[in-house]
Design a protein around this motif. Structure first.
Motif, short mmCIF file in Angstrom:
data_model
loop_
_atom_site.label_atom_id
_atom_site.label_comp_id
_atom_site.label_asym_id
_atom_site.label_seq_id
_atom_site.Cartn_x
_atom_site.Cartn_y
_atom_site.Cartn_z
N ASN A 223 -16.59 7.21 2.82
CA ASN A 223 -17.64 8.24 2.83
C ASN A 223 -17.26 9.41 1.95
O ASN A 223 -18.08 9.96 1.19
N THR A 224 -15.99 9.80 1.99
CA THR A 224 -15.49 10.91 1.16
C THR A 224 -15.57 10.56 -0.32
O THR A 224 -15.93 11.41 -1.15
N PRO B 246 -5.07 11.13 -2.57
CA PRO B 246 -5.29 11.93 -3.78
C PRO B 246 -5.71 11.08 -4.97
O PRO B 246 -6.50 11.52 -5.81
N ARG B 247 -5.20 9.85 -5.03
CA ARG B 247 -5.59 8.97 -6.14
C ARG B 247 -7.06 8.57 -6.03
O ARG B 247 -7.78 8.54 -7.03
N SER B 248 -7.51 8.27 -4.83
CA SER B 248 -8.92 7.90 -4.68
C SER B 248 -9.82 9.09 -4.98
O SER B 248 -10.90 8.92 -5.56
N MET B 249 -9.37 10.30 -4.62
CA MET B 249 -10.14 11.50 -4.95
C MET B 249 -10.21 11.71 -6.46
O MET B 249 -11.26 12.01 -7.02
N VAL C 240 -6.07 3.36 8.11
CA VAL C 240 -6.40 4.04 6.86
C VAL C 240 -6.18 3.06 5.72
O VAL C 240 -5.05 2.62 5.48
N PRO C 241 -7.24 2.67 5.01
CA PRO C 241 -7.06 1.68 3.94
C PRO C 241 -6.27 2.26 2.77
O PRO C 241 -6.28 3.48 2.55
N PRO C 242 -5.57 1.44 2.01
CA PRO C 242 -4.87 1.94 0.81
C PRO C 242 -5.88 2.50 -0.19
O PRO C 242 -7.07 2.18 -0.14
N TRP C 243 -5.38 3.31 -1.12
CA TRP C 243 -6.28 4.07 -1.99
C TRP C 243 -7.23 3.17 -2.79
O TRP C 243 -8.40 3.50 -2.99
N ALA C 244 -6.75 2.01 -3.23
CA ALA C 244 -7.59 1.12 -4.04
C ALA C 244 -8.76 0.58 -3.23
O ALA C 244 -9.84 0.31 -3.78
N LYS C 245 -8.58 0.40 -1.91
CA LYS C 245 -9.65 -0.11 -1.07
C LYS C 245 -10.59 0.99 -0.57
O LYS C 245 -11.60 0.71 0.06
N GLN C 246 -10.22 2.24 -0.81
CA GLN C 246 -11.13 3.35 -0.49
C GLN C 246 -12.26 3.44 -1.52
O GLN C 246 -13.36 3.90 -1.22
N ILE C 247 -11.97 2.99 -2.75
CA ILE C 247 -12.99 2.97 -3.81
C ILE C 247 -13.55 1.56 -3.88
O ILE C 247 -13.04 0.70 -4.62
#
Length: 698
Positions: free
Chosen positions: A117-118, A509-512, A44-51
């Protein structure tokens, strides 16, 4: 009317309440399979890498597409289906294709994950959601002289405002972000402690999770193929139809399917692939309710009222005047919508209060995996893992509270400069009340998938327009206050849906939150720009136009009702409106009682929706017929193969909607360039055709 991820609300944005409950219950049963077990070896990538940059570029492209779709639907009938499946599918397809190319080239730095994707799906839906809450086809359009001159009431300079791109974009930026901060501190309470289902958010999460399994990816590939096939067919069909529309009344959309008399009463099939697709997505009872409403109004009520011309209203009134037959159409529709809205606000507040009391009294309601509860060790693997990631990246409450106060101050300063009719203390009053309504809306949406943002907006129109008064610009004040209230309440429930989706896909939650912020910013720019293309190219809001934008007149009518009271209505219109107001409440009450106490035959499923009954009062039945054709197609597909209909029906519908809606881009460019369709095809009766032949031969 919309089956949106936020529960849609508005039956300009209609959603079928409790429609998602069966899906969620079945989804909860699948929980025993332990979804996260299949992803335990996936990092699971960290939140900054999800965006990621590629996710944002994909979101921007899809946001432009979806803004055109929603804008066109808003400007035609206001019936908007859920586009979540299309957003999820297209986001998956584009990023999968892109990362596959990079992988083959050996330069893929980060694999495509469900979290990414989310983020795309959240960003796209947030952006296109602004197309609804921005009010470009409702409360903002209702301010214009174009709509005011049709109503012949309250059309003074203080009660009209010309639309301009600059102040529209500024207004959206001033009001659209406040709601995001109003609900953030309650995310753990609603998602973890009270375990609210948020059916649309849950369904979206299961969809995205399935895409990233081998079996789900294979099905998604087939669904994307079907979507693009019907997209191409719909786009080409729309272009072919345009070729024959050189003048008013030309083209296949004017084909008198059921004869000339029915056509005069707006009963015909207009060959719209868009609304056939919409009909395939909306529940059967929604489409049937629309058709029943058209029959009740255009088939029975309006012909009867027209016989009273000269008695109930002046025979000299223009057809578009609210002091003539149009007044009955608009205000009886408004009364039905307000009755339906008031019932659901009361019902939802009651249900929210009861649920909160039960949750507070419930023993052993500690958050699983959160705190020192010994029982947390017994929690299922899925829930424990999801809770761990949900609590990993916190958004400090001081950030949420400070953000709300700061943005509210900006809005309190900025909005009166755009709308001098609204004073700073009136906007302050709205922002004091709004967090409570935002909580109620988000909580109720979590229980039932039903968002009441537009109902709160309508009530804000009445309250603030009456507060300011007609001489001081009460109509503009009421319509602007609607935008302030809707933006807060709608975005709050949308964000909580995102948190639920993120919880179930291990998205931070931060990426959301940040993807919602980015999507909202995109929408604040794209929505006015897309609307402006239509507004400059076509006579938007005028009766008989290809884009009649019915809710511009409806929302202005609500504001007039707040400032002028019932004195502005034609004779007996108030009595009929009262009847329809209470009829809507009674129908809803009966539906809820049957839902609660009658379980054998589930008769409540066959009771029409008052809001859907009201929509055709203004427009007629042509789009309802299109949507019923969509229902018929889906029904036949289900008879043939129910599983295939379930898998591919939404993809077919999304393709039909996207294709014809996107034809609006080249059509608008051609119109702005002065290029008109080269041919006109008209359908005439034999008698009229004989007269035309005689005229031409003479």
């Amino acid at each position: 009317m919309e089956r949106r991820r936020s529960g849609g609300d508005h039956r300009e944005n209609y959603t079928n309440p409790f429609d998602g409950e069966d899906q969620v219950s079945s989804a909860d049963e699948k929980e025993e399979v332990m979804v996260e077990e299949g992803f335990k070896d996936t990092e699971v990538p960290p939140w900054a890498k999800q965006i990621t940059l590629r996710a944002m570029l994909t979101s921007l492209v899809l946001s432009i597409v979806f803004n055109f779709i929603v804008c066109k639907l808003n400007l035609t009938t206001g019936v908007i289906p859920s586009l979540n499946v299309a957003a999820g599918l297209l986001g998956f397809a584009i990023l999968k294709f892109w990362t596959s190319l990079l992988g083959k080239a050996g330069i893929l730095k980060q694999p495509f994950t469900r979290q990414e994707n989310t983020v795309v799906q959240t960003c796209v839906v947030a952006s296109s959601g602004i197309a609804f809450s921005s009010g470009t086809a409702s409360y903002l359009l209702g301010m214009t002289p174009r709509i005011a001159n049709q109503s012949e009431g309250g059309n003074t300079p203080a009660n009209m405002k010309e639309l301009h791109l600059g102040w529209m974009i500024g207004f959206l930026f001033a009001v659209s972000f406040v709601g995001l901060f109003s609900i953030v501190p309650l995310r753990k309470l609603m998602i973890l402690k009270y375990k609210l289902t948020y059916p649309s958010g849950t369904a979206t999460a299961y969809l995205i999770n399935s895409f990233h399994t081998p079996k789900g990816a294979k099905l998604a590939k087939k669904q994307v193929s079907v979507l693009f096939k019907y997209f191409a067919g719909s786009f080409l069909w729309a272009g072919f139809q345009w070729f024959w529309t050189a003048a008013d009344g030309c083209g296949f959309a004017s084909f008198p399917t059921f004869g000339p008399q029915a056509f005069a009463r707006r009963f015909y099939f207009d060959f719209s692939a868009t609304y056939v697709g919409v009909g395939m997505i909306c529940p059967y009872m929604v489409n049937i309710s629309l058709l029943l409403g058209a029959i009740l109004s255009w088939g029975i009520l309006w012909p009867i009222i027209e016989t009273k011309k000269g008695d109930w209203y002046s025979a000299d009134e223009k057809p578009s005047s609210l002091h003539g037959i149009q007044g009955y159409r608009v205000f009886m529709a408004i009364a039905t919508m307000l009755g339906d809205g008031l019932f659901h606000v009361i019902f939802m507040l009651s249900k929210t209060t009861i649920s909160l009391i039960i949750n507070i009294k419930k023993k052993g309601s500690e958050v699983p995996g959160y705190g020192d509860d010994e029982n947390s060790k017994l929690v299922k693997y899925d829930e424990k893992r999801r809770t761990e990631f949900f609590l990993k990246d916190q958004i400090p409450n001081w950030v949420a509270g400070g953000g709300y106060i700061l943005l509210a101050i900006v809005s309190i300063i900025a909005v009166p400069h755009i709308f001098p009719q609204l004073k700073w203390y009136q906007i302050l009053a709205a922002y004091v009340i709004a967090p409570v309504l935002a909580f109620c809306n988000a909580y109720g949406c979590g229980l039932t998938d039903w968002s009441l943002a537009s109902n709160y907006g309508k009530f804000a129109i009445i309250i603030f327009s009456a507060w300011v008064g007609l001489p001081n610009g009460g109509i503009i004040a009421g319509l602007a206050s609607c935008g302030v209230m809707m933006s807060i309440v709608s975005t709050a429930s949308d964000l909580m849906q995102d948190f639920k989706t993120g919880y179930l896909t291990l998205s931070s939650p931060r990426s959301m939150f940040f993807s919602q912020v980015i999507g909202t910013a995109m929408g604040c720019v794209l929505t006015p720009l897309v609307f402006w293309v239509f507004y400059q190219a076509y006579p938007v809001g005028e009766e008989g136009s290809a884009y009649p934008a019915p809710y511009g007149g409806v929302y202005r009518g609500i504001a007039m009702l707040g400032t002028e009271g019932v004195s502005s209505l034609p004779k007996n219109c108030f009595k009929l409106s009262i009847i329809f107001f209470f009829a809507a409440m009674i129908i809803n009450l009966v539906t809820e009682l049957l839902r609660k106490y009658e379980t054998k035959y589930r008769i409540y499923r066959f009771i029409p929706s008052p809001m859907c009954l009201a929509i055709p009062f203004y427009l007629g039945g042509y789009f309802a017929i299109d949507m019923c054709v969509g229902s018929l197609i889906l029904f036949l597909l289900e008879l043939r193969n129910k599983q295939k209909a379930s898998d591919f029906g939404p993809a077919v519908a999304s393709g039909l909607i996207c294709g014809e809606s996107l034809w609006g881009i080249p059509a608008a460019i051609l119109a702005l360039s002065g290029v008109n369709p080269p041919m006109c095809i008209k359908f005439l009766t034999a008698a009229v055709n004989g007269k035309v032949d005689g005229f031409l031969s003479g």
